[in-house]
Design an enzyme around this catalytic site. Structure first.
Site, PDB file in Angstrom:
ATOM      1  N   HIS A   1       9.338  -3.856  36.138  1.00 50.28           N
ATOM      2  CA  HIS A   1       9.477  -5.013  37.036  1.00 50.28           C
ATOM      3  C   HIS A   1       9.512  -6.315  36.266  1.00 50.28           C
ATOM      4  O   HIS A   1       9.165  -7.376  36.793  1.00 50.28           O
ATOM      5  CB  HIS A   1       8.333  -5.017  38.076  1.00 50.28           C
ATOM      6  CG  HIS A   1       8.438  -3.852  39.013  1.00 50.28           C
ATOM      7  ND1 HIS A   1       7.376  -3.391  39.756  1.00 50.28           N
ATOM      8  CD2 HIS A   1       9.471  -3.025  39.289  1.00 50.28           C
ATOM      9  CE1 HIS A   1       7.760  -2.340  40.469  1.00 50.28           C
ATOM     10  NE2 HIS A   1       9.023  -2.091  40.205  1.00 50.28           N
TER      11      HIS A   1
ATOM     12  N   ASN B   1      -6.715   6.668  40.529  1.00 48.68           N
ATOM     13  CA  ASN B   1      -6.531   5.527  41.426  1.00 48.68           C
ATOM     14  C   ASN B   1      -7.736   5.430  42.360  1.00 48.68           C
ATOM     15  O   ASN B   1      -8.259   6.465  42.792  1.00 48.68           O
ATOM     16  CB  ASN B   1      -5.235   5.686  42.242  1.00 48.68           C
ATOM     17  CG  ASN B   1      -4.731   4.347  42.755  1.00 48.68           C
ATOM     18  OD1 ASN B   1      -4.495   3.422  41.975  1.00 48.68           O
ATOM     19  ND2 ASN B   1      -4.624   4.227  44.077  1.00 48.68           N
TER      20      ASN B   1
ATOM     21  N   ALA C   1      -0.708  -2.397  39.195  1.00 52.01           N
ATOM     22  CA  ALA C   1      -1.617  -3.555  39.190  1.00 52.01           C
ATOM     23  C   ALA C   1      -3.088  -3.158  39.183  1.00 52.01           C
ATOM     24  O   ALA C   1      -3.958  -3.926  38.777  1.00 52.01           O
ATOM     25  CB  ALA C   1      -1.312  -4.435  40.401  1.00 52.01           C
TER      26      ALA C   1
ATOM     27  N   ASP D   1       2.047  -8.564  33.328  1.00 57.23           N
ATOM     28  CA  ASP D   1       0.996  -9.383  32.712  1.00 57.23           C
ATOM     29  C   ASP D   1       0.891  -9.225  31.195  1.00 57.23           C
ATOM     30  O   ASP D   1       0.037  -9.846  30.562  1.00 57.23           O
ATOM     31  CB  ASP D   1      -0.368  -9.074  33.375  1.00 57.23           C
ATOM     32  CG  ASP D   1      -0.713  -7.571  33.339  1.00 57.23           C
ATOM     33  OD1 ASP D   1      -1.435  -7.115  34.254  1.00 57.23           O
ATOM     34  OD2 ASP D   1      -0.270  -6.873  32.412  1.00 57.23           O
TER      35      ASP D   1
ATOM     36  N   THR E   1      -6.888  -5.156  37.573  1.00 59.16           N
ATOM     37  CA  THR E   1      -7.887  -5.845  38.423  1.00 59.16           C
ATOM     38  C   THR E   1      -9.186  -6.045  37.642  1.00 59.16           C
ATOM     39  O   THR E   1      -9.857  -7.059  37.793  1.00 59.16           O
ATOM     40  CB  THR E   1      -8.190  -5.044  39.709  1.00 59.16           C
ATOM     41  OG1 THR E   1      -8.551  -3.705  39.357  1.00 59.16           O
ATOM     42  CG2 THR E   1      -6.984  -5.029  40.645  1.00 59.16           C
TER      43      THR E   1
ATOM     44  N   ARG F   1      -2.052  -4.693  46.994  1.00 55.60           N
ATOM     45  CA  ARG F   1      -2.299  -4.069  48.295  1.00 55.60           C
ATOM     46  C   ARG F   1      -3.760  -3.712  48.563  1.00 55.60           C
ATOM     47  O   ARG F   1      -4.063  -3.158  49.598  1.00 55.60           O
ATOM     48  CB  ARG F   1      -1.381  -2.821  48.446  1.00 55.60           C
ATOM     49  CG  ARG F   1       0.091  -3.232  48.511  1.00 55.60           C
ATOM     50  CD  ARG F   1       1.086  -2.087  48.508  1.00 55.60           C
ATOM     51  NE  ARG F   1       2.431  -2.645  48.516  1.00 55.60           N
ATOM     52  CZ  ARG F   1       3.065  -3.038  47.398  1.00 55.60           C
ATOM     53  NH1 ARG F   1       2.469  -2.927  46.216  1.00 55.60           N
ATOM     54  NH2 ARG F   1       4.281  -3.578  47.457  1.00 55.60           N
TER      55      ARG F   1
ATOM     56  N   CYS G   1      17.563 -25.465  34.616  1.00 59.96           N
ATOM     57  CA  CYS G   1      17.867 -25.238  33.197  1.00 59.96           C
ATOM     58  C   CYS G   1      18.261 -26.544  32.503  1.00 59.96           C
ATOM     59  O   CYS G   1      19.116 -27.300  33.000  1.00 59.96           O
ATOM     60  CB  CYS G   1      19.022 -24.229  33.105  1.00 59.96           C
ATOM     61  SG  CYS G   1      19.523 -23.881  31.408  1.00 59.96           S
TER      62      CYS G   1
ATOM     63  N   GLN H   1       4.547  -1.185  35.908  1.00 54.51           N
ATOM     64  CA  GLN H   1       5.100  -2.064  36.955  1.00 54.51           C
ATOM     65  C   GLN H   1       4.539  -3.471  36.768  1.00 54.51           C
ATOM     66  O   GLN H   1       4.917  -4.384  37.470  1.00 54.51           O
ATOM     67  CB  GLN H   1       4.714  -1.540  38.342  1.00 54.51           C
ATOM     68  CG  GLN H   1       5.192  -0.126  38.611  1.00 54.51           C
ATOM     69  CD  GLN H   1       4.583   0.422  39.879  1.00 54.51           C
ATOM     70  OE1 GLN H   1       5.182   0.364  40.957  1.00 54.51           O
ATOM     71  NE2 GLN H   1       3.384   0.948  39.770  1.00 54.51           N
TER      72      GLN H   1
END
Ligand code: APR
Length: 256
Positions: free
Chosen positions: A122, A221, A23, A105, A27, A35, A155, A102
């Site tokens: 994910h 990171n 993620a 988007d 940003t 986190r 559904c 992960q």
């Protein structure tokens, strides 16, 4: 030699680069991570949004859909940033084996990396799936129904429970994607992490699989991760700053 230079050298001498994103790469596109201070798990309790909770009652599904509905506008309006485009350039150079992300988007797809080069560990927010009959709905369609007041979309075909096509905590991981990510991590010669806290498994195992199979490891990171001691290079900078500089350096060196 500075770290940006050292990282560009590793890329120059690599043939199969796997880029692993979390993620933190999104940003700078206005999408919250989980986190960081003020991130999603600062504002919401992750225990409220497990797969078991989701299946347990209509009330918990209503809570989940409220959560998902509130996050959607930032995602649907997000554009890729310089970090995503730097990875797309790696693809253009023929250096990118794949992106293991992960993120849910679709910003790697929007930046021009082909769908078949992206492994979404994910899942994706792009679709909503019926858990009974498997029918797929575009997320926009369900968002419109939520905005018209529907609280727990069911559904249209079978009346079954629908859920975004993302992987919730406690939900089984997608087998094909997980197997493919492990294989590509084991076969690459350079593994580049961009914007992940590396605390969620099995995703966070991928850099270790790469390292254990002889690859070099670069971590970009903003904050330290549990895997920094395994890395050949750790760059505590914004992905949107560091990656473009690294790629520019690679291009300059390729020109000779
Ligand atoms: N540049 C570099 N790093 C950044 C930036 C940035 N612009 N912005 C944030 N970061 C860093 C943060 O310091 C943090 O360490 O990115 C990391 C993001 O970590 P998380 O929020 O934990 O996101 P992620 O690693 O993708 O989480 C993994 O957890 O909740 C689940 O399913 C969810 O896929 C997610 C998984």
């Amino acid at each position: 030699m500075d770290k940006i230079d050292a990282a560009s050298d590793l890329i120059l001498h690599s043939k199969r680069v796997v880029v692993f994103t979390g993620a933190g790469i999104s940003t700078e596109s206005g999408v919250s991570d989980f986190r960081s201070p003020g991130g999603i798990w600062d504002r919401f309790d992750p225990d409220e949004f497990t797969y078991q909770k989701f299946l347990s009652s209509s009330a918990s599904r209503e809570k989940y859909w409220e959560f998902s509905k509130s996050l959607w506008p930032a995602i649907v309006n997000a554009e890729p940033n310089r970090g995503h485009y730097a990875i797309a350039e790696l693809y253009q150079m023929g250096k990118l084996d794949c992106v293991i992300t992960q993120n849910i988007d679709s910003l790697h797809q929007k930046s021009g990396v082909p769908e078949e080069t992206i492994i979404e560990l994910h899942g994706t927010l792009k679709w909503v799936i019926c858990l009974e009959c498997g029918r797929r709905y575009p997320r926009e369609q369900i968002q419109a129904r939520l905005e018209l007041g529907e609280r727990v979309p069911r559904c249209d075909t079978c009346g079954g429970i629908t859920k975004p096509a993302t992987v919730a905590f406690g939900q089984p991981m997608p087998e094909r994607e997980t197997g493919e990510a492990e294989a590509r991590s084991a076969a690459c010669d350079l593994f580049l992490v961009a914007g992940s806290s590396l605390v969620v498994y099995p995703a966070a195992q991928m850099p270790l699989i790469a390292k254990d199979n002889g690859a070099k490891l670069i971590i970009v990171n903003l904050t330290p991760t549990p895997h920094d001691s395994y890395a050949d290079i750790v760059i505590y900078e914004k992905v949107g700053e560091a990656l473009p500089q690294i790629i520019e350096r690679v291009k300059a060196k390729l020109k000779g």
